[in-house]
Scaffold this active site. Structure first.
Site, PDB file in Angstrom:
ATOM      1  N   TYR A 167       0.967  -1.213  -0.077  1.00  0.00           N
ATOM      2  CA  TYR A 167       0.170  -0.092   0.054  1.00  0.00           C
ATOM      3  C   TYR A 167       0.949   1.271  -0.023  1.00  0.00           C
ATOM      4  CZ  TYR A 167      -3.725   3.032   1.935  1.00  0.00           C
ATOM      5  OH  TYR A 167      -4.511   4.062   2.243  1.00  0.00           O
ATOM      6  N   LYS A 171       0.998   3.961  -2.895  1.00  0.00           N
ATOM      7  CA  LYS A 171       0.311   5.415  -2.502  1.00  0.00           C
ATOM      8  C   LYS A 171       1.466   6.531  -2.716  1.00  0.00           C
ATOM      9  CE  LYS A 171      -3.922   5.192  -0.861  1.00  0.00           C
ATOM     10  NZ  LYS A 171      -4.701   5.714  -1.985  1.00  0.00           N
ATOM     11  N   ALA A 199      -8.926   9.872   7.949  1.00  0.00           N
ATOM     12  CA  ALA A 199     -10.325  10.037   8.195  1.00  0.00           C
ATOM     13  C   ALA A 199     -10.962   8.655   8.835  1.00  0.00           C
ATOM     14  CB  ALA A 199     -11.248  10.559   7.152  1.00  0.00           C
ATOM     15  N   LEU A 501      38.492  29.373  26.033  1.00  0.00           N
ATOM     16  CA  LEU A 501      39.918  29.758  26.186  1.00  0.00           C
ATOM     17  C   LEU A 501      40.408  31.036  26.864  1.00  0.00           C
ATOM     18  CD1 LEU A 501      42.679  28.450  25.861  1.00  0.00           C
ATOM     19  CD2 LEU A 501      42.948  29.456  23.600  1.00  0.00           C
TER      20      LEU A 501
END
Ligand code: NAI
Length: 719
Positions: A167, A171, A199, A501
């Site tokens: 997938y 995608k 969703a 230093l």
């Protein structure tokens, strides 16, 4: 209802195909388009989310649209027969304006368990299906010179997700497809964008956490897709992520990267790649490229730089913003004080001659080098830290009249890497431009990396590296003493060089110093300021350039003596000595002026007749050390001209040595005499006693000692 709103985005007359519109996101898209005047093709195979079985899901959605007064037809083709879906649209409505590739299924398995079928089906439905519908709709959209296409990607593709290799691949493949469709469609007003939704749907049930699931309504994403498909939306080739009533653009970015070799003739080695890997993977300056052309252009740039022999990664560009406070802080750091009226121009922003001490302009280059990997990249064979690097030499040149505030853009490049056996010397050049692009300052800085030598590198600097200039052999024409303060380094560091230093006793101990040391550039600033005062009327605009070598460290609170020699061509050579230890700390140094203005109470150069005599005395004393030492005293001569002291000479018979003043330590006897009278005295034309009586020779301190000196001068000097 928003339909009465004149500003409502409408799709009247537009034909929309939504694949997989029987459920989830696709259904919401179809309903929204239907409610806004579009004629909708509701495509859905009607299977379950694994792609099995059939249902009349599409008809249900069509009914919903129609019930709300919209126009829609159902289509039951699979997207793997994409052209048939387009055919449905053409038969029902005669055109296609918007294609939303949304249909999808899952066959989640961990990589090793993905069967060929699971792999192929996922690619077919998501990637190939979207290709087939798009290819079928292409001539239609081209012909009508209008089209809006959506590809549906997923965060599983963008970031990866366990159990979704098939997938994820499909995608992210859709992003690649959209990128090219957007480019090919541009001239026909065909836009193609990508939606990355999150969703609640049957697909994500059980995958998304419950608490999120209920909030992630597909309805919240539909308006984003609708806007992307409106004729007023100009975006194409964009990736838009949306969820829960929120949306954002997503970008691929590219880092600045690193060149993997120092010249076009060199090979790339795994070792060099390892050395610069931190730059290869540094994303702090990453940016998005708008087109593949930009990617190629930057490569052309890289090759050009390599051909010119400039490794782009051997240079950094930084901006440096400064105002009057920075200028004044720096001046205080290099010993400007309100006690000297002539320093006020460096310390008070409203002074009519408010100006910058020229060495201030070393800072932008220095700070850009300190914040970069330039040195590391220049010597990939060595490692180093703040404890084993030394500032070797510094050059600064000013071009235009210098600003007291503004923004400088400074490009610093490595111009030489020298093998000094005991270490490596990395030489950088920094060019600082003002906001108009005018070159203001050029600095050259050499950093000595202790222990990084013996790499079979060259040992001689290139001709463009500014060389030191040996001090003239004669006594200095002027000497000035400046006492540094205990807080000198603490103050100076606030101008930007925060190397511990110079402040942290623990740190300086690791570096092998008893106490924190003063910044070499602070000693340089103090010295150049003294030279500017002596020969440049404190006018920064008369300054052209300066160069020094940092030969030994200075400790805060030590006294610096700057010995100066006025030379031809507006050059003043100088060196700086720590008075307390008689150690030379700045060597081979010079300041070049546009014009020399000798300080009024001093006469520079060999213009005094007495100078030659003192030089001769120096030689004689050197030849007769024992006799001189027997006198065992320090004499200070103040030579006057037109009633003013113009030069001081010291006959230190204890050492013995003869030098131009001021006196180091204390004089036993001080004699003030005019230049001419001194010559007469030495030539025997003027008797010391007579000179004293007539007031031509003033003596303070031990007068008896002066009497001892006179015969020495006369007889030994044979003048
Ligand atoms: P969903 O399962 O509710 O809807 C997908 C629809 O596509 C179903 O109605 C199904 O019957 C249909 N479909 C499946 N195969 C088809 C085919 N060969 N031809 C025609 N129709 C077919 O899923 P959801 O969540 O609405 O997903 C929509 C799209 O968004 C999918 O492409 C999915 O991969 C994608 N997506 C969804 C996310 C989410 O959080 N819901 C996250 C990322 C991507």
């Amino acid at each position: 209802m928003v339909s009465s709103n004149a500003n409502q985005l409408r799709y009247d007359g537009r034909v929309v195909i939504v694949t997989g519109a029987g459920a989830g996101l696709g259904r919401e898209y179809a309903l929204l388009f239907g409610s806004r005047g579009a004629k909708v093709v509701v495509n859905d195979l009607g299977g379950n989310f694994h792609g099995q079985g059939k249902s009349n899901a599409a008809d249900k959605v069509v009914d919903e649209i129609r019930a709300a007064g919209g126009t829609a037809v159902a289509d039951y083709n699979s997207v793997v027969d994409g052209d048939k879906i387009i055919q449905t649209a053409m038969e029902a409505f005669g055109r296609v304006d918007i294609l939303i590739n949304n249909a999808g299924i899952l066959r989640d398995k961990s990589l090793a368990r993905i069967s060929d079928e699971d792999w192929n089906l996922i690619q077919d439905v998501h990637l190939k299906g979207s290709f087939l519908t798009t290819r079928a709709v292409w001539p239609i959209m081209k012909k009508q010179n209008y089209g809006r296409i959506i590809m549906t990607s997923s965060n599983s593709g963008v970031y990866g997700n366990f159990g979704q290799a098939n997938y994820s691949a499909a995608k992210l493949g859709l992003v690649g497809l959209a990128n090219t469709v957007a480019i090919e469609g541009a001239k026909n007003n065909i836009h193609c964008n990508v939606i990355v939704p999150t969703a609640a749907s049957r697909m994500t049930e059980g995958i998304l956490p419950e608490i999120l699931f209920n909030e992630l309504k597909p309805k919240l994403i539909a308006p984003v897709v609708a806007y992307l498909c409106h004729e007023s939306c100009e975006d194409t080739g964009a990736i838009i992520e949306s969820a829960a009533g929120w949306a954002t653009k997503v970008h691929f970015v590219r880092g600045k990267g690193s060149i993997l070799r120092t010249s076009i003739d060199e090979v790339v080695t795994p070792e060099y790649v390892k050395t610069v890997w931190h730059q290869v993977t540094d994303m702090s300056n990453a940016k998005h490229l708008n087109a593949i052309g930009e990617a190629s252009l930057s490569l052309v740039d890289v090759l050009e730089k390599l051909r010119e022999g400039k490794n782009a990664e051997n240079s950094v560009t930084e901006t440096y913003k400064f105002n009057f406070k920075d200028v004044i802080l720096y001046a205080l750091g290099v010993g400007a004080t309100v006690s000297n009226e002539s320093d006020l121009r460096f310390l008070y922003e409203n002074h009519p001659d408010f100006s910058v001490i020229p060495t201030f302009f070393i800072l932008p280059g220095l700070l850009s080098v300190m914040g970069s990997n330039l040195t590391a990249t220049a010597i990939p064979h060595a490692s180093f830290d703040l404890t084993n690097i030394l500032h070797g030499e510094q050059y600064i040149e000013l071009f235009d009249s210098v600003p007291t505030d503004g923004i400088l853009t400074t490009t610093t490049s490595v111009i030489d890497v020298l093998d000094k056996k005991s270490g490596a010397l990395v030489i950088t050049q920094s060019d600082s431009y003002d906001e108009n692009g005018t070159l203001i300052a050029r600095g050259q800085s050499s950093t000595f990396v202790v222990g990084a030598g013996n790499f079979n590198g060259k040992s001689k600097a290139s001709p463009n590296v500014k060389a030191l200039v040996a001090n003239p052999k004669r006594s200095p024409d002027a000497s000035v003493q400046i006492k540094t303060t205990r807080n000198q380094a603490a103050l100076y560091r606030l101008s930007g060089d925060l190397n511990p230093l110079h402040i942290d006793p623990g740190f300086s101990a690791i570096a092998g110093y008893k106490t924190p040391i003063l910044h070499g550039l602070c000693s340089m600033g103090i010295s150049v300021k003294a030279v500017l005062n002596q020969y440049g009327a404190d006018d920064s605009n008369l300054f052209k350039a300066a160069k020094v070598r940092f030969s030994k460290p200075v400790l805060p609170s030590q006294t610096l003596r700057v010995d100066m020699w006025k030379e031809p061509n507006n050059r003043v050579c100088f060196r700086t000595v720590v008075v307390e230890t008689n150690t030379e700390v700045l060597s081979g140094a010079y300041v070049d002026f546009k014009k020399i203005i000798v300080k009024p109470n001093m006469t520079a150069g060999q213009s005094l007749q007495s100078d030659a005599l003192f030089t001769a005395i120096k030689e004689r004393i050197a030849e007769n050390e024992a006799k001189a030492k027997a006198i065992n005293a320090v004499f200070l001569y103040k030579i006057t001209d037109a009633g003013k002291v113009v030069k001081e000479w010291v006959l230190d018979l204890k050492s013995p040595k003869v030098y131009e003043g001021p006196v180091q330590g204390k004089a036993d006897t001080t004699m003030t005499i005019s230049d001419g009278d001194f010559v007469d005295l030495a030539m025997g034309k003027l008797q010391p006693q007579a000179a004293f009586m007539k007031g031509k020779l003033k003596i303070t301190g031990n007068i008896m000692l002066a009497q001892k000196l006179a015969p020495l001068l006369k007889t030994e000097a044979k003048l």
